[in-house]
Each structure stands twice: as C-alpha cells, then as structure tokens.
Scaffold this motif. Structure first.
Motif, PDB file in Angstrom:
ATOM      1  N   HIS A 217     -54.387 -31.065  26.205  1.00 34.80           N
ATOM      2  CA  HIS A 217     -53.920 -29.698  26.408  1.00 34.80           C
ATOM      3  C   HIS A 217     -52.660 -29.424  25.586  1.00 34.80           C
ATOM      4  O   HIS A 217     -52.470 -28.322  25.080  1.00 34.80           O
ATOM      5  N   LEU A 218     -51.793 -30.441  25.474  1.00 36.09           N
ATOM      6  CA  LEU A 218     -50.631 -30.369  24.588  1.00 36.09           C
ATOM      7  C   LEU A 218     -50.900 -31.360  23.455  1.00 36.09           C
ATOM      8  O   LEU A 218     -50.749 -32.569  23.624  1.00 36.09           O
ATOM      9  N   GLN A 219     -51.330 -30.837  22.311  1.00 36.54           N
ATOM     10  CA  GLN A 219     -51.742 -31.684  21.195  1.00 36.54           C
ATOM     11  C   GLN A 219     -50.580 -31.858  20.221  1.00 36.54           C
ATOM     12  O   GLN A 219     -50.035 -30.889  19.690  1.00 36.54           O
ATOM     13  N   LEU A 220     -50.198 -33.119  19.991  1.00 37.13           N
ATOM     14  CA  LEU A 220     -49.119 -33.459  19.082  1.00 37.13           C
ATOM     15  C   LEU A 220     -49.689 -34.248  17.913  1.00 37.13           C
ATOM     16  O   LEU A 220     -50.458 -35.191  18.102  1.00 37.13           O
ATOM     17  N   ARG A 221     -49.298 -33.877  16.709  1.00 33.60           N
ATOM     18  CA  ARG A 221     -49.871 -34.496  15.512  1.00 33.60           C
ATOM     19  C   ARG A 221     -49.003 -35.660  15.038  1.00 33.60           C
ATOM     20  O   ARG A 221     -48.180 -35.514  14.129  1.00 33.60           O
ATOM     21  N   LEU A 222     -49.198 -36.802  15.681  1.00 29.80           N
ATOM     22  CA  LEU A 222     -48.537 -38.037  15.272  1.00 29.80           C
ATOM     23  C   LEU A 222     -49.572 -39.152  15.269  1.00 29.80           C
ATOM     24  O   LEU A 222     -50.238 -39.375  16.279  1.00 29.80           O
ATOM     25  N   PRO A 223     -49.738 -39.861  14.146  1.00 35.77           N
ATOM     26  CA  PRO A 223     -50.768 -40.901  14.081  1.00 35.77           C
ATOM     27  C   PRO A 223     -50.550 -42.044  15.063  1.00 35.77           C
ATOM     28  O   PRO A 223     -51.505 -42.713  15.458  1.00 35.77           O
ATOM     29  N   CYS A 224     -49.306 -42.294  15.485  1.00 33.38           N
ATOM     30  CA  CYS A 224     -49.037 -43.406  16.397  1.00 33.38           C
ATOM     31  C   CYS A 224     -49.350 -43.060  17.841  1.00 33.38           C
ATOM     32  O   CYS A 224     -49.358 -43.944  18.699  1.00 33.38           O
ATOM     33  N   LEU A 225     -49.608 -41.800  18.130  1.00 37.92           N
ATOM     34  CA  LEU A 225     -49.942 -41.399  19.496  1.00 37.92           C
ATOM     35  C   LEU A 225     -51.376 -41.771  19.823  1.00 37.92           C
ATOM     36  O   LEU A 225     -52.250 -41.780  18.954  1.00 37.92           O
ATOM     37  N   SER A 226     -51.640 -42.043  21.079  1.00 32.58           N
ATOM     38  CA  SER A 226     -53.009 -42.200  21.541  1.00 32.58           C
ATOM     39  C   SER A 226     -53.633 -40.816  21.714  1.00 32.58           C
ATOM     40  O   SER A 226     -52.933 -39.808  21.820  1.00 32.58           O
ATOM     41  N   ARG A 227     -54.959 -40.803  21.737  1.00 33.23           N
ATOM     42  CA  ARG A 227     -55.634 -39.509  21.933  1.00 33.23           C
ATOM     43  C   ARG A 227     -55.229 -38.890  23.268  1.00 33.23           C
ATOM     44  O   ARG A 227     -55.027 -37.686  23.362  1.00 33.23           O
ATOM     45  N   LYS A 228     -55.128 -39.706  24.290  1.00 33.91           N
ATOM     46  CA  LYS A 228     -54.586 -39.286  25.583  1.00 33.91           C
ATOM     47  C   LYS A 228     -53.422 -40.215  25.879  1.00 33.91           C
ATOM     48  O   LYS A 228     -53.612 -41.344  26.334  1.00 33.91           O
ATOM     49  N   HIS A 229     -52.215 -39.750  25.628  1.00 39.63           N
ATOM     50  CA  HIS A 229     -51.050 -40.635  25.701  1.00 39.63           C
ATOM     51  C   HIS A 229     -50.406 -40.624  27.087  1.00 39.63           C
ATOM     52  O   HIS A 229     -49.993 -41.657  27.595  1.00 39.63           O
ATOM     53  N   LEU A 230     -50.330 -39.449  27.685  1.00 37.35           N
ATOM     54  CA  LEU A 230     -49.768 -39.339  29.034  1.00 37.35           C
ATOM     55  C   LEU A 230     -50.298 -38.066  29.667  1.00 37.35           C
ATOM     56  O   LEU A 230     -50.916 -37.226  29.012  1.00 37.35           O
ATOM     57  N   SER A 231     -50.041 -37.933  30.954  1.00 34.78           N
ATOM     58  CA  SER A 231     -50.451 -36.711  31.653  1.00 34.78           C
ATOM     59  C   SER A 231     -49.373 -36.287  32.633  1.00 34.78           C
ATOM     60  O   SER A 231     -48.630 -37.111  33.170  1.00 34.78           O
ATOM     61  N   LEU A 232     -49.278 -34.984  32.827  1.00 37.51           N
ATOM     62  CA  LEU A 232     -48.436 -34.389  33.865  1.00 37.51           C
ATOM     63  C   LEU A 232     -49.375 -33.942  34.976  1.00 37.51           C
ATOM     64  O   LEU A 232     -50.248 -33.094  34.758  1.00 37.51           O
TER      65      LEU A 232
END
Length: 214
Positions: free
Chosen positions: A62-77
């Motif tokens: 839902h909050l998409q950040l364009r960083l290659p080191c991030l996971s596709r689903k990195h965290l959730s609120l």
C-alpha cells in the motif's frame, strides 16, 4: 427585500453529522540519498480499512518505496482494538526475512511485532520514518498523511539491511521453570493481531548499539 443567499458548501466537505472522525497517522519519511524516485509512489494521503497496511517495494504494498534493498513486503502497520478501548490502536510488524526494523529502541526480526505509542521512531534499510498517531473514534478505517523530509528525522547512525542475524544463529538458554518458551515463529505478541485481552509486553532487546543497527 429578497433574503441574502448563503454561499453553497462544496459537496466534498459535507460530512454526515453521525460520521465518526478517523484516526490519522502522520508519517514523515526521509532517505539520505534524496533520490526523488525513492518516494515517487508515495501519495499525500491514503485512507485504509482495518486490514494491515503493507510497506515495501512490491506491487501489492500500500505504501510502495523504490529501494532495491527493501523486501516486497518489508513491514506492516496493523490496527487493532484494545480491551475496553474505543479508538484504534496500532502495532508495527516486521515482514522481511533478510533484514530487520528498528522501532523506538527495539530491533524487530521476521514476524516480530510491537505496539506503537503516540510518537514512534522507525528505521529500516536507510529509511527513517516517524509515525505520529492522532486518535479518532472510527473503528472502520484510518488515514495516513505522508510528509517527505529533506533532513534526518532520527539523530542516530543510518540503519542498514543485513543478513548476518540469519547466517549466525544464536543458542537460546532453556526456559526456566514457569517461563513460557517462544513458539516456532518467534512472535513477540502472539498472532498477527494482538490479543484483545492485552497482556504483558515482551521487549525484543534494549536499544541497539551503533554497530548492531540493521
């Protein structure tokens, strides 16, 4: 004399008198590279239901950040209701297998979660995020308002993604009598949504030293 006409109120700002105010999450974001592409998909405002709000680089976030080191689903609120509480409460859950998330002095590993307070400092993969919660009374949805910062939000070393914690398993001492051992998933507070009954919070670890930030 004809009565003076009243200015018409735009339909967009007309709210039913019975509508309850939404909880608002004011989210500030910072990344040291200041690359505009990193936050290119971040909207000014996002209204969401009571399902977990996903943060990551994947198309389903839902909050998409364009960083290659991030996971596709990195965290959730994740919103939830506390026992006897009227407004929504929130927890942050780490979803990345290859890294961790630093929250208010705690380091979260995969599937660990922690309740959020009114003001929260979060760091992951070089991103600094401050989440301030403005309580509303609606239990059906909440709103995120995003702000992009040009200066650091957390005055501590930059958090970096690392796989070291996965490649170096640590032996855990056997639980003492009467102490409950964690389950195989390593959850901090039980299932994805914290138990409505609450309970004693378990700290992950104390605020990490500069060399331990992930």
């Amino acid at each position: 004399m004809a009565a003076e006409s009243q200015p018409e109120v735009p339909p967009a700002v007309r709210l039913p008198s019975t509508e309850k105010p939404l909880t608002v999450l004011h989210v500030s974001l910072y990344h040291p590279t200041q690359d505009p592409d990193t936050f290119a998909n971040v909207p000014p405002k996002l209204q969401h239901d009571t399902n977990p709000l996903l943060v990551g680089r994947g198309p389903d976030a839902h909050l998409q950040l364009r960083l290659p080191c991030l996971s596709r689903k990195h965290l959730s609120l994740e919103p939830y209701r506390e026992k006897g509480g009227t407004p929504l409460a929130f927890c942050l859950k780490a979803l990345s297998r290859k890294g961790c998330v630093w929250v208010n002095g705690l380091t979260l590993r995969f599937l660990e979660q922690v309740p959020l307070s009114v003001v929260n400092r979060v760091a992951f993969s070089g991103i600094q995020m401050v989440v301030r919660i403005e309580r509303g009374t609606s239990l059906e949805a909440f709103v995120c308002c995003f702000h992009l910062s040009s200066s650091p939000l957390i005055h501590r070393p930059q958090a970096e993604e690392t796989d070291e914690w996965e490649s170096k398993p640590q032996e855990q001492p056997p639980p003492s009598p009467g102490q409950q051992a964690p389950d195989h998933r390593g959850l901090l507070h039980g299932p994805s949504h914290p138990s409505p009954g609450g309970g004693t919070e378990t700290q992950v670890q104390k605020e990490p030293s500069e060399s331990m930030l992930c």
